[in-house]
Design a protein around this motif. Structure first.
Motif, mmCIF file in Angstrom:
data_model
loop_
_atom_site.group_PDB
_atom_site.id
_atom_site.type_symbol
_atom_site.label_atom_id
_atom_site.label_comp_id
_atom_site.label_asym_id
_atom_site.label_seq_id
_atom_site.Cartn_x
_atom_site.Cartn_y
_atom_site.Cartn_z
ATOM 1 N N GLY A 93 66.694 6.042 -4.924
ATOM 2 C CA GLY A 93 65.638 5.269 -4.274
ATOM 3 C C GLY A 93 65.938 3.786 -4.301
ATOM 4 O O GLY A 93 65.659 3.065 -3.341
ATOM 5 N N SER A 95 68.713 2.451 -4.072
ATOM 6 C CA SER A 95 69.802 2.122 -3.139
ATOM 7 C C SER A 95 69.272 1.777 -1.746
ATOM 8 O O SER A 95 69.959 1.105 -0.978
ATOM 9 N N PHE A 96 68.081 2.267 -1.402
ATOM 10 C CA PHE A 96 67.504 2.086 -0.060
ATOM 11 C C PHE A 96 68.480 2.551 1.021
ATOM 12 O O PHE A 96 68.518 2.011 2.113
ATOM 13 N N ASP A 97 69.250 3.573 0.709
ATOM 14 C CA ASP A 97 70.297 4.047 1.609
ATOM 15 C C ASP A 97 69.989 5.483 2.012
ATOM 16 O O ASP A 97 70.352 6.431 1.307
ATOM 17 N N SER A 98 69.329 5.669 3.136
ATOM 18 C CA SER A 98 68.941 7.010 3.574
ATOM 19 C C SER A 98 70.150 7.867 3.919
ATOM 20 O O SER A 98 70.143 9.086 3.717
ATOM 21 N N ASP A 157 56.621 3.566 -4.257
ATOM 22 C CA ASP A 157 56.085 3.337 -2.919
ATOM 23 C C ASP A 157 55.973 4.647 -2.153
ATOM 24 O O ASP A 157 56.985 5.331 -1.937
ATOM 25 N N HIS A 160 58.244 4.869 1.064
ATOM 26 C CA HIS A 160 59.659 4.969 0.700
ATOM 27 C C HIS A 160 59.984 6.379 0.192
ATOM 28 O O HIS A 160 60.986 6.985 0.607
ATOM 29 N N LEU A 164 62.594 9.031 2.166
ATOM 30 C CA LEU A 164 63.781 9.579 1.527
ATOM 31 C C LEU A 164 63.618 11.072 1.237
ATOM 32 O O LEU A 164 64.590 11.831 1.286
#
Length: 211
Positions: A93, A95-98, A157, A160, A164
């Motif tokens: 999470g 990483s914010f990299d889907s 969040d 978020h 993900l």
């Protein structure tokens, strides 16, 4: 109910493309097959299939349905095997990299399916952590550090975690338009999002008593 029983349909033992009954006909769509199958099941059979979440759902012999193994953990790799291990969700999470989340889920599902195929080919018992029914992803919101399992979530969040979680499901299922590589089961929503016994035990809470 229909979506849950769809998993059962996936493991029905069918030897021919055109079965005697509609749910056995693999040329029909999933909706038609599921609807036909559910109509042939008793209420007790439906209840048992949906309630056996830890271990196995029993076979329904008169319908040709084999037992189904639930509860394979696919959250950070096929954790019960000597398979590839990945970071906890809290790290993914962050990483914010889907795309990364998708590729990890995809790689995990390939290994889970490979082990399952091996067990089936060698006639080994398919039980906990040997099936293709994943109890993943964890879409709880990390709202209280006293819970103790926040590392299993994508973070605090809701948007978020939802985004993900959706991507993780897509990776587990695969891209085939008809069949899933592994099935996903999102957990636990809000039930596990806080301390176990504060202010009351979440397993014994009675909302009616609070009215």
């Amino acid at each position: 109910m229909m979506s849950a029983l769809l998993v059962v349909v996936c493991v029905v033992a069918i030897d021919v493309a055109h079965g005697a009954l509609p749910y056995q006909n693999t040329n029909l769509g999933w909706d038609a097959r599921v609807d036909d199958l559910v109509r042939r099941m008793t209420l007790q059979e439906i209840q048992v299939q949906l309630a056996s979440g830890h271990g196995e759902s029993p076979p329904i012999k008169h319908l040709g349905i084999k037992n189904l193994s639930w509860w394979t953990n696919c959250g950070r790799g096929d954790v019960a095997r000597n398979a590839t291990g990945y970071p906890q969700f809290i790290g993914l999470g962050a990483s914010f990299d889907s795309d990364l989340v998708y590729r990890i889920a995809e790689a995990t599902s390939i290994e889970v399916r490979a082990y399952y195929n091996y067990f089936v080919a060698h006639h080994e018992r398919i039980n906990i952590h040997r099936g293709i029914s994943c109890f993943s992803p964890n879409v709880d919101v990390f709202r209280d550090p006293r819970w103790g399992r926040g590392q299993e979530t994508f973070g605090e969040d809701p948007f978020h975690a939802g985004e993900l979680g959706y991507i993780h499901v897509k990776g587990l299922h695969g891209k085939d338009p008809r069949y899933v590589r592994t099935s996903s089961g999102c957990k636990h929503y809000i039930l596990s999002g806080g301390p176990e016994d504060w202010p009351v035990n979440r397993h014994k809470y009675d909302p009616k008593a609070r009215l």
